[in-house]
Design a protein around this motif. Structure first.
Motif, PDB file in Angstrom:
ATOM      1  N   SER A   1      77.674  56.326  13.467  1.00 23.65           N
ATOM      2  CA  SER A   1      78.912  55.930  12.816  1.00 23.65           C
ATOM      3  C   SER A   1      80.140  56.360  13.620  1.00 23.65           C
ATOM      4  O   SER A   1      81.245  55.921  13.360  1.00 23.65           O
ATOM      5  CB  SER A   1      78.971  56.498  11.404  1.00 23.65           C
ATOM      6  OG  SER A   1      78.791  57.889  11.469  1.00 23.65           O
ATOM      7  N   LYS A   2      79.936  57.239  14.609  1.00 23.81           N
ATOM      8  CA  LYS A   2      81.044  57.576  15.514  1.00 23.81           C
ATOM      9  C   LYS A   2      80.455  57.605  16.920  1.00 23.81           C
ATOM     10  O   LYS A   2      80.301  58.652  17.548  1.00 23.81           O
ATOM     11  CB  LYS A   2      81.635  58.942  15.132  1.00 23.81           C
ATOM     12  CG  LYS A   2      83.068  59.113  15.612  1.00 23.81           C
ATOM     13  CD  LYS A   2      83.563  60.533  15.492  1.00 23.81           C
ATOM     14  CE  LYS A   2      84.869  60.656  16.273  1.00 23.81           C
ATOM     15  NZ  LYS A   2      85.163  62.005  16.684  1.00 23.81           N
ATOM     16  N   PRO A   3      80.074  56.435  17.402  1.00 22.61           N
ATOM     17  CA  PRO A   3      79.185  56.400  18.569  1.00 22.61           C
ATOM     18  C   PRO A   3      79.805  56.926  19.864  1.00 22.61           C
ATOM     19  O   PRO A   3      80.968  56.704  20.146  1.00 22.61           O
ATOM     20  CB  PRO A   3      78.844  54.913  18.708  1.00 22.61           C
ATOM     21  CG  PRO A   3      79.835  54.175  17.908  1.00 22.61           C
ATOM     22  CD  PRO A   3      80.345  55.105  16.859  1.00 22.61           C
ATOM     23  N   ASP A   4      78.964  57.636  20.594  1.00 22.17           N
ATOM     24  CA  ASP A   4      79.266  58.018  21.968  1.00 22.17           C
ATOM     25  C   ASP A   4      78.669  56.923  22.856  1.00 22.17           C
ATOM     26  O   ASP A   4      77.453  56.842  23.015  1.00 22.17           O
ATOM     27  CB  ASP A   4      78.613  59.374  22.257  1.00 22.17           C
ATOM     28  CG  ASP A   4      78.720  59.758  23.727  1.00 22.17           C
ATOM     29  OD1 ASP A   4      79.402  59.040  24.486  1.00 22.17           O
ATOM     30  OD2 ASP A   4      78.109  60.776  24.116  1.00 22.17           O
TER      31      ASP A   4
ATOM     32  N   MET B   1      66.985  54.091  16.458  1.00 22.91           N
ATOM     33  CA  MET B   1      67.995  55.162  16.309  1.00 22.91           C
ATOM     34  C   MET B   1      69.272  54.574  15.716  1.00 22.91           C
ATOM     35  O   MET B   1      69.888  55.150  14.818  1.00 22.91           O
ATOM     36  CB  MET B   1      68.255  55.742  17.696  1.00 22.91           C
ATOM     37  CG  MET B   1      69.141  56.946  17.732  1.00 22.91           C
ATOM     38  SD  MET B   1      68.161  58.456  17.535  1.00 22.91           S
ATOM     39  CE  MET B   1      69.472  59.665  17.585  1.00 22.91           C
ATOM     40  N   CYS B   2      69.668  53.459  16.254  1.00 26.71           N
ATOM     41  CA  CYS B   2      70.906  52.803  15.804  1.00 26.71           C
ATOM     42  C   CYS B   2      70.772  52.301  14.375  1.00 26.71           C
ATOM     43  O   CYS B   2      71.666  52.489  13.560  1.00 26.71           O
ATOM     44  CB  CYS B   2      71.217  51.644  16.745  1.00 26.71           C
ATOM     45  SG  CYS B   2      72.494  50.536  16.165  1.00 26.71           S
ATOM     46  N   GLU B   3      69.643  51.676  14.081  1.00 22.90           N
ATOM     47  CA  GLU B   3      69.500  51.007  12.787  1.00 22.90           C
ATOM     48  C   GLU B   3      68.762  51.860  11.755  1.00 22.90           C
ATOM     49  O   GLU B   3      68.402  51.377  10.685  1.00 22.90           O
ATOM     50  CB  GLU B   3      68.799  49.655  12.990  1.00 22.90           C
ATOM     51  CG  GLU B   3      69.563  48.735  13.939  1.00 22.90           C
ATOM     52  CD  GLU B   3      69.862  47.384  13.334  1.00 22.90           C
ATOM     53  OE1 GLU B   3      69.127  46.956  12.442  1.00 22.90           O
ATOM     54  OE2 GLU B   3      70.838  46.758  13.769  1.00 22.90           O
ATOM     55  N   ARG B   4      68.512  53.097  12.081  1.00 20.29           N
ATOM     56  CA  ARG B   4      67.868  54.056  11.177  1.00 20.29           C
ATOM     57  C   ARG B   4      66.517  53.533  10.666  1.00 20.29           C
ATOM     58  O   ARG B   4      66.269  53.456   9.462  1.00 20.29           O
ATOM     59  CB  ARG B   4      68.779  54.409   9.996  1.00 20.29           C
ATOM     60  CG  ARG B   4      70.154  54.913  10.399  1.00 20.29           C
ATOM     61  CD  ARG B   4      70.118  56.154  11.254  1.00 20.29           C
ATOM     62  NE  ARG B   4      69.762  57.362  10.578  1.00 20.29           N
ATOM     63  CZ  ARG B   4      70.552  58.448  10.490  1.00 20.29           C
ATOM     64  NH1 ARG B   4      71.746  58.439  11.045  1.00 20.29           N
ATOM     65  NH2 ARG B   4      70.131  59.530   9.888  1.00 20.29           N
TER      66      ARG B   4
ATOM     67  N   ILE C   1      80.743  49.337  17.990  1.00 23.98           N
ATOM     68  CA  ILE C   1      80.497  48.045  18.628  1.00 23.98           C
ATOM     69  C   ILE C   1      78.983  47.845  18.741  1.00 23.98           C
ATOM     70  O   ILE C   1      78.255  48.815  19.010  1.00 23.98           O
ATOM     71  CB  ILE C   1      81.140  48.023  20.031  1.00 23.98           C
ATOM     72  CG1 ILE C   1      82.656  48.298  19.933  1.00 23.98           C
ATOM     73  CG2 ILE C   1      80.865  46.711  20.751  1.00 23.98           C
ATOM     74  CD1 ILE C   1      83.453  47.264  19.192  1.00 23.98           C
ATOM     75  N   HIS C   2      78.524  46.611  18.547  1.00 30.22           N
ATOM     76  CA  HIS C   2      77.084  46.350  18.642  1.00 30.22           C
ATOM     77  C   HIS C   2      76.500  46.972  19.914  1.00 30.22           C
ATOM     78  O   HIS C   2      77.157  47.027  20.943  1.00 30.22           O
ATOM     79  CB  HIS C   2      76.802  44.845  18.595  1.00 30.22           C
ATOM     80  CG  HIS C   2      77.549  44.042  19.624  1.00 30.22           C
ATOM     81  ND1 HIS C   2      78.902  43.829  19.564  1.00 30.22           N
ATOM     82  CD2 HIS C   2      77.122  43.403  20.725  1.00 30.22           C
ATOM     83  CE1 HIS C   2      79.274  43.082  20.579  1.00 30.22           C
ATOM     84  NE2 HIS C   2      78.224  42.816  21.310  1.00 30.22           N
ATOM     85  N   HIS C   3      75.269  47.399  19.822  1.00 36.62           N
ATOM     86  CA  HIS C   3      74.511  48.126  20.855  1.00 36.62           C
ATOM     87  C   HIS C   3      74.831  49.629  20.858  1.00 36.62           C
ATOM     88  O   HIS C   3      74.263  50.363  21.669  1.00 36.62           O
ATOM     89  CB  HIS C   3      74.712  47.623  22.299  1.00 36.62           C
ATOM     90  CG  HIS C   3      74.620  46.150  22.513  1.00 36.62           C
ATOM     91  ND1 HIS C   3      73.858  45.310  21.740  1.00 36.62           N
ATOM     92  CD2 HIS C   3      75.189  45.347  23.472  1.00 36.62           C
ATOM     93  CE1 HIS C   3      73.977  44.068  22.193  1.00 36.62           C
ATOM     94  NE2 HIS C   3      74.769  44.058  23.227  1.00 36.62           N
TER      95      HIS C   3
END
Lengths: 608, 608
Positions: free
Chosen positions: B120-123, A90-93, B114-116
């Motif tokens: 692009s606008k992470p919750d 999900m994070c890295e598409r 931030i990693h993990h």
């Protein structure tokens, strides 16, 4: 009317889009539809040692093939174990399809206390609910009438979004039948594009380029996730301006291309790279991921007034937004729209000669010595897999030969990813190579020599998922595995608690790993390097050039040594106080002053 | 005013309730508050090889100590990896505290990449949301003013609900300070009870017992999860009527007690047991879990008109509901309320002599031979850990000596649980024994001999979490590990796909496992049994009686052999068609007719 089971339908659909391998762990709620995998021509099953590893393997497979990595788990226990691997996609598409064999519909509607459920009147959908934030779409199958269309819909979403989708399939439903004629309608997996906006965006980009005296390109990861690497290369060639990559975009376009400068890692870049980047009056980013670990703690600060962002689904030109585009077709259109003769004649940037590391005379293996060895070790056709940790900081600092693919999980950064991902990557590599030459070899540079998959991991990371080495051995995969043995979590030591016991790991004697999993020739396939001389001898061995079996190379490195980029990034982010900490604890300062001499904006990043 | 960090406060609170070990995996969002573990007297850190294993270890620890098993993970990658272990605790009502080190509050409110994180606008709370269905309570800490009370609240909930709770702690908040005087107020961890309802319930139960000519007791798992085993034993003694246990309730009350009959596993019970149970005119269940795997596919059918259920939070007497009770205090009150002389004089049930297995003359190790060996191998003070699979079916079929604790994950049934759980169990056992004698020994039966933790697992299950053997070796734990090597997932073979490759696993040579993790004496600590004679010799070895180090025993069993209970349950559940399948595939039919001769209600269970 010819009929097939819904399970078979799902596998046939996946085969149609090019999937050749299904990963996973069997369980009593998926066994029956696993059988139909074997009925599909050209589709095979590779079982994993656990579900998290299965998700990682599917992730690796997807990255190389550019189509969904698929894996199967069972209700509850299986699907939850895999969630972190799904979140990484999900994070890295990364295109991923997680297929969960659920309890039967009757068990669910009767709230039966079937094993793997929770409570005295269990809601069997509890796990489905847990995974909602970690997917782009889900086919929650319940009705045979709508199920095939639902499967089709999420396969499409997987492609369009380039990320994980779920298929939940109750065991009894998987055995119900649908007309096989449904397979005759091809799946539409192409993205939705608004041609008018896309045309306007292309026009605006070409205008911005024409207005610029010194444009540069920054290539990043989403280019390859959306299968647009060939188009990006075409653009690089046509523009003929200096181009850079971010860590995550490394080797998306060959680093042997004429105008390649280097990895522009914000303030923490190889000397000369950042300076070249800062000459630009226009930065065109392709598939940009501005995460902390992809920008040296947000130190690659772009002036949006002189930036063009070509994102997967939109374009932003000096702050103006063009929605509903699609990166692959946009890049192709853009390359076509450019004049055949480059508009800019910027000379190829020349970088200063490499710095000399302070520990250059050490006989033991230093990190400053180790990473550059991979430049000469790699050869065209190879895939390099880098694990989160010092490894990925080290590997992003070297230049690759042509036709290298590089995979690492730099934004999500889940340690343990790389080993199972390598399983999927090598299987995908083989499948692609079979296509090229049809005889199990590729023909890179006219030589009849296969590319290799080369994994570089650390002892701390490998521990989490070490059993997947067994799956690779069982499958006869001939990957080359380097494990950096530096007695624990060196990245963490550098951040906090250098000598704290929580940064130690279980001491591991890697020579016993191959025989544990019945490797056919463990003694000739394990190699231990403790000195630079030993390392050189190992890297020159024929077993590593053309591996007859999986090769394991243990590289012993001091626990206080690290890639300079990591030390520099921490020194930059943490400021004076953190530099004092690192010095006091005795970490290796490869180039002195933590490599910060060329950093223009020092001091900690403001997070408050 | 003396102050301590919030991190320290949390650890001190956990220490106050008796926690002595914190499990987990370090990560950059928890490192700083891991430091304060070492500031707390009597609290120690045991790092795991991955997060799922950490959750399992905490689960095992909690089961033995009767208080929360605590483990720490990091934001995203860590917490998600552990979720399946947490769900297991939710299902099986095991006290667990999952402490997640989150990104800082500023990173969260600024939606920083931030990693993990994801997108692009992470919750950054996305992972917290994923775990909502898998916990009883959560302290989502954000404000230092309310944080200590929130921590106190969820620790209490962990005890009251006996299940998992979460503490999410942003890294920066963990370093803020609170008055240490807050620690002076003791935590109230006692359950809320309505004395009036409880009195009414006790009265109604004693009346039901008095009205009954032949009451029996059925002891089950929730008794021990709610720390009520001593009260249940008291009740068993005072009532002096035949008592049985369910699989999950095995050994909660000693099987050497006078009126113990056996494991009443519905229709699939040792001959004679079910018949004795069916003589009852009143069945009193204690902490009952009527799941499929705890009732031989729901074949233990209770007539609710003659049943009393003493549940954790309520009592149901012949259909009448008494809410707001609490099992531990209710059992104590009930035992006290009963007349000192038993009201019933039911003679101790006599079971028929054991059946003779058809494969009794085999020289190789049959499952019919294997499981009874553990009756004599175990000795008072031992803890037996059984893995899901044929193992747990086999172990539930034998009778234990006195003072044995038996742990298995029978309802949730996540394979891989047992190995890391054993780590937590052995640590907990040691902590408890230190308390008994203060000198590292216990004094069971007057002998100065420690109890042992004995793990029995299968090759298929162990593969998922095998690296935790390394943690046990590093910690110097002297457990005895039996691994049943039967070439894969035999349970699954019996259900579906007997010869399908998806039921094969990676071939593993267990003798290399100990040296892989630098066991101090691998050659004297690994034992291979392929025949009954070899097994007998190994079981008699002094290394197993008083292990100087971790011992590993590989027991080779045919892949088509299984515990008769498993075969019988499948034959019962699946009906004639499944019996034909098992016969055709050549599974071992230990007693003929799949042991169904005494089954009164044959045929498949109706799920539709």
């Amino acid at each position: 009317m010819s009929k097939i089971t819904l399970g078979r339908y799902m596998w046939e659909r996946l085969r149609q889009i090019g999937v050749e391998t299904i990963f996973g762990v069997p369980g009593d709620f998926n066994l029956q539809f696993l059988d139909s995998i074997f009925q599909v021509e050209g589709l095979k099953w590779v079982g994993n040692q656990n579900e998290l590893n299965a998700a990682y393997a599917a992730d690796g497979y997807a990255r190389i093939k550019g189509l969904p990595g698929c894996f199967v788990t069972t209700h509850g226990v299986g699907e939850l174990s895999a969630l972190n691997g799904v979140a990484g996609a999900m994070c890295e598409r990364v295109k991923m399809i997680h297929i969960v064999g659920q309890t039967t519909r009757a068990m669910q509607s009767n709230h039966m206390m079937i094993h793997h459920s929770i409570g005295s009147k269990p809601d069997h959908q509890q796990y489905n609910k847990a995974s909602v934030p970690l997917r782009f779409a889900a086919a929650e199958l319940w009705d045979i009438k709508t199920a095939p269309a639902e499967i089709d819909r999420v396969i499409r979403e997987c492609f369009v979004q380039s990320g994980p989708v779920y298929i939940f399939i109750p065991l009894d439903l998987s055995a119900e039948e649908v007309p096989s004629s449904l397979l005759d309608t091809p799946l539409d997996i192409s993205p939705t594009v608004d041609p008018a906006t896309q045309e306007a965006a292309v026009k605006a980009i070409t205008q911005a380029l024409a207005d610029s005296k010194h444009p540069i390109l920054l290539v990043d990861a989403l280019v390859k996730r959306f299968n647009a690497a060939p188009e990006a290369r075409e653009l690089v060639r046509k523009l003929n301006v200096p181009f850079f990559c971010a860590n995550m975009g490394k080797a998306v376009v060959d680093e042997t291309e004429e105008m390649y400068v280097g990895v522009w890692n914000g303030e923490i870049s190889t000397p000369g790279v950042k300076e070249e980047a800062k000459k630009a009056d226009l930065v065109v980013t392709l598939g940009y991921v501005p995460a902390d670990t992809n920008s040296a703690s947000f130190s690659r600060k772009l002036d949006e007034g002189m930036a063009v962002h070509i994102n997967p689904f939109d374009v932003v030109i000096k702050g103006t937004h063009y929605p509903n585009t699609s990166i692959k077709s946009l890049l192709a259109t853009l390359a076509k729209a450019l004049p055949s003769t480059p508009q800019h004649t910027i000379p190829k940037p020349q970088l200063p000669p490499p710095r000399v590391p302070k520990d250059k005379d050490a006989k033991h293996i230093t990190q400053s010595h180790l990473w550059p060895q991979f430049t000469s070790f790699l050869r065209p056709g190879d895939i390099l897999v880098g694990e989160t940790g010092t490894t990925v900081f080290g590997l992003c600092d070297i230049t690759f030969p042509s036709d290298i693919r590089f995979e690492a999980q730099i934004y999500y950064g889940s340690i343990g990813w790389a080993t199972p991902a390598t399983l999927g990557i090598e299987i995908a590599r083989q499948e692609l190579e079979r296509k090229v030459n049809g005889d199990g070899t590729n023909g890179v540079n006219g030589e009849k020599k296969e590319g290799r998959t080369v994994l570089v991991t650390g002892d701390g990371s490998m521990a989490l998922t070490i059993q997947e080495v067994g799956t690779m051995i069982k499958a006869g995969l001939k990957v080359v595995v380097f494990v950096i043995n530096n007695e624990g979590y060196t990245v963490e030591r550098m951040i906090w608690g250098a000598q704290q016991t929580y940064n130690d790991i279980v001491p591991t004697s890697y020579q016993h790993l191959l025989p544990l999993y019945q490797h056919p020739s463990p003694s000739t396939s394990f190699h231990l390097a403790t000195t630079k001389t030993e390392l050189a001898a190992i890297l020159a061995k024929p077993e590593l050039a053309d591996p007859p079996h999986l090769q394991l190379v243990e590289v012993v490195v001091d626990k206080m040594d690290t890639a300079w980029r990591l030390a520099s990034q921490l020194a930059y982010r943490g400021g004076e106080k953190h530099r004092e900490y690192m010095a006091k604890e005795g970490f290796v300062d490869t180039y002195g002053n933590w490599g910060l001499d060329s950093v223009t904006e020092t001091g900690g990043v403001k997070w408050h």
